[in-house]
Scaffold this active site. Structure first.
Site, short mmCIF file in Angstrom:
data_model
loop_
_atom_site.label_atom_id
_atom_site.label_comp_id
_atom_site.label_asym_id
_atom_site.label_seq_id
_atom_site.Cartn_x
_atom_site.Cartn_y
_atom_site.Cartn_z
N CYS A 143 33.72 65.50 119.62
CA CYS A 143 32.37 65.99 119.98
C CYS A 143 32.40 67.30 120.76
O CYS A 143 31.38 67.97 120.86
CB CYS A 143 31.63 64.93 120.78
N ASN A 203 23.82 60.78 117.70
CA ASN A 203 24.97 61.57 118.12
C ASN A 203 25.66 62.14 116.88
O ASN A 203 26.26 61.40 116.11
CB ASN A 203 25.92 60.66 118.92
N HIS A 241 25.86 68.02 124.89
CA HIS A 241 26.17 67.13 123.78
C HIS A 241 25.19 65.95 123.80
O HIS A 241 24.93 65.35 124.85
CB HIS A 241 27.62 66.62 123.91
N1 ACO Z 1 22.54 45.88 120.59
C1 ACO Z 1 22.38 44.89 121.47
N2 ACO Z 1 23.26 44.60 122.42
C2 ACO Z 1 24.36 45.36 122.51
C3 ACO Z 1 24.60 46.43 121.63
C4 ACO Z 1 23.64 46.67 120.63
N3 ACO Z 1 23.77 47.67 119.74
N4 ACO Z 1 25.77 47.01 121.96
C5 ACO Z 1 26.25 46.33 123.01
N5 ACO Z 1 25.41 45.33 123.33
C6 ACO Z 1 25.53 44.34 124.41
C7 ACO Z 1 26.97 44.16 124.85
O1 ACO Z 1 27.63 43.22 124.05
C8 ACO Z 1 26.76 43.67 126.26
O2 ACO Z 1 26.45 42.30 126.23
P1 ACO Z 1 27.05 41.31 127.34
O3 ACO Z 1 26.48 41.81 128.64
O4 ACO Z 1 26.55 39.99 126.90
O5 ACO Z 1 28.54 41.48 127.27
C9 ACO Z 1 25.52 44.40 126.73
O6 ACO Z 1 24.84 44.83 125.54
C10 ACO Z 1 25.83 45.61 127.58
O7 ACO Z 1 26.89 46.34 126.96
P2 ACO Z 1 27.40 47.72 127.50
O8 ACO Z 1 28.56 48.18 126.68
O9 ACO Z 1 27.59 47.63 128.99
O10 ACO Z 1 26.13 48.62 127.22
P3 ACO Z 1 25.85 50.04 127.73
O11 ACO Z 1 24.61 50.06 128.51
O12 ACO Z 1 27.08 50.68 128.32
O13 ACO Z 1 25.53 50.81 126.37
C11 ACO Z 1 26.60 52.35 124.90
C12 ACO Z 1 26.51 50.90 125.36
C13 ACO Z 1 25.26 52.75 124.32
C14 ACO Z 1 27.69 52.45 123.82
C15 ACO Z 1 26.93 53.23 126.12
O14 ACO Z 1 28.04 52.71 126.81
C16 ACO Z 1 27.24 54.65 125.74
O15 ACO Z 1 26.38 55.39 125.28
N6 ACO Z 1 28.47 55.10 126.00
C17 ACO Z 1 28.87 56.44 125.68
C18 ACO Z 1 29.20 56.49 124.25
C19 ACO Z 1 29.38 57.88 123.77
O16 ACO Z 1 28.87 58.83 124.31
N7 ACO Z 1 30.14 57.96 122.68
C20 ACO Z 1 30.29 59.14 121.98
C21 ACO Z 1 31.31 60.06 122.55
S1 ACO Z 1 31.35 61.41 121.57
C22 ACO Z 1 32.68 61.44 120.49
O17 ACO Z 1 33.66 62.05 120.78
C23 ACO Z 1 32.63 60.74 119.15
#
Ligand code: ACO
Length: 321
Positions: free
Chosen positions: A111, A278, A248
């Site tokens: 990214c 993204n 980003h």
């Molecule tokens: N729908 C419903 N529930 C979900 C989903 C979903 N799509 N995904 C995860 N959950 C659940 C999890 O299982 C967890 O449940 P639990 O509490 O029972 O274990 C709960 O939701 C919370 O999970 P978290 O992982 O803590 O959720 P978070 O608020 O961190 O959101 C996310 C997850 C959106 C992936 C976030 O962490 C994020 O945006 N991280 C950055 C990702 C990013 O920027 N990636 C790209 C980098 S760029 C590149 O180089 C490709």
């Protein structure tokens, strides 16, 4: 001496996929995706390739700059999702748009790729190797995403953005900083090809992107503000001088957190992730192009561009448009 962006372009696949269509694939909901990421939909390739999207974005950037393809001296394509190993995407762009006088090669910093390519073009111009460059960020990540993994498949979209840059004597890019931390590369990795040769045994490989979302989230919140401050320091500008922070587009909450840490009003952080998700290395040039065409960027404005991604990588630059 520096470089200035004089034209922008972008391209998106035809097929739009709303959150509700993903709800049918994995255990998630439109409300969860919107609340936790800010994403409402994305564009997904049903045939468009990294090179075809990039070439379309490049054609638009050249048209916007009022330049002919034959004038281009360097083409850089930032991507982590090319369809084939060879030829590189930049050479395909060169062929498609008829930029026969350009040197062309690809660069992968996930990214952060577009920013790393912009930095490379800046260095080439500063070194006197060329006077202009066409830089594309293009991804079709939908083929590297596990559509059964709700932690990643909700996030990504396909698309391309491009800029045409030219040597300038004043203004343009004023400060640039980049970082890489390979030690922590495992938090976002995968999308590999299997080793198949007569001597290799059966190999483990990860065909899809795998991510520790919380770790990436924490990395972005910690590292992006520091990197932005560093780029501002090099440019002689302060946070208060910046009209727009073009970051980003990974997650709305990450951008909100960065705006807080920098002490800069969220209104100065434009976003398009609600519409496109993204798009990895395409995100920054795609957003720049949309802002330009909405008339929200004008000559003389001060911008910060900043990206982070797999690697882990992170970069920022401050510029006078
Ligand atoms: N729908 C419903 N529930 C979900 C989903 C979903 N799509 N995904 C995860 N959950 C659940 C999890 O299982 C967890 O449940 P639990 O509490 O029972 O274990 C709960 O939701 C919370 O999970 P978290 O992982 O803590 O959720 P978070 O608020 O961190 O959101 C996310 C997850 C959106 C992936 C976030 O962490 C994020 O945006 N991280 C950055 C990702 C990013 O920027 N990636 C790209 C980098 S760029 C590149 O180089 C490709």
């Amino acid at each position: 001496m520096s470089i200035r962006i004089v034209g922008t372009g972008s391209a998106l696949p035809k097929r739009r996929v709303e959150n509700r269509e993903i709800v049918g694939l994995v255990d998630t909901s439109d409300a969860w995706i919107r609340e936790r990421t800010g994403i409402a939909g994305r564009y997904i390739s049903t045939g468009e390739t990294v090179a075809s999207l990039a070439a379309q974005a490049c054609r638009r950037a050249l048209e916007d700059a009022g330049k002919q393809a034959g004038e281009v001296e360097l083409i850089l394509a930032a991507t982590c999702s090319p369809e084939e190993a060879a030829p590189c995407v930049a050479c395909r762009i060169q062929k498609d748009i008829g930029a026969g006088n350009a040197v062309a090669f690809d660069l992968n910093a996930a990214c952060s790729g577009f920013l790393f390519a912009l930095h490379t073009a800046w260095a080439y111009v500063e070194a006197g190797i060329c006077k202009n460059a066409l830089i594309a960020g293009s991804e079709v990540l939908s083929k590297l995403v596990d559509w059964e993994d709700r932690g990643t498949c909700i996030l990504f979209g396909d698309g391309a953005g491009a800029v045409y840059v030219e040597k300038c004597e004043s203004g343009g890019i004023l400060g640039f900083v980049m970082h890489a931390d390979g030690q922590r590369g495992g938090v976002l990795a995968g999308g590999g090809r299997q080793l198949i040769n007569p001597w290799a045994g059966r190999q483990d490989f990860r065909p899809f992107l795998e991510m520790d979302g919380r770790e990436v989230f924490a990395f972005a919140l910690r590292q992006v503000p520091v990197t932005v401050e560093e780029a501002l320091g090099k440019s002689g500008l302060a946070t208060g001088d910046i009209d727009l922070f073009v970051l980003h587009q990974a997650n709305r909450r990450i951008i909100e957190g960065i705006s807080k840490r920098l002490g800069a009003d969220l209104a100065r952080f434009p976003m398009n992730l609600e519409q496109v998700g993204n798009t990895s290395s395409a995100a920054i040039p795609l957003l720049l192009d949309q802002l330009r065409r909405q008339g929200r960027i004008e000559r003389g404005m001060h911008l910060v561009l900043s990206g982070f991604g797999a690697g882990l990588t992170c970069g920022a630059c401050a510029m006078e448009w």
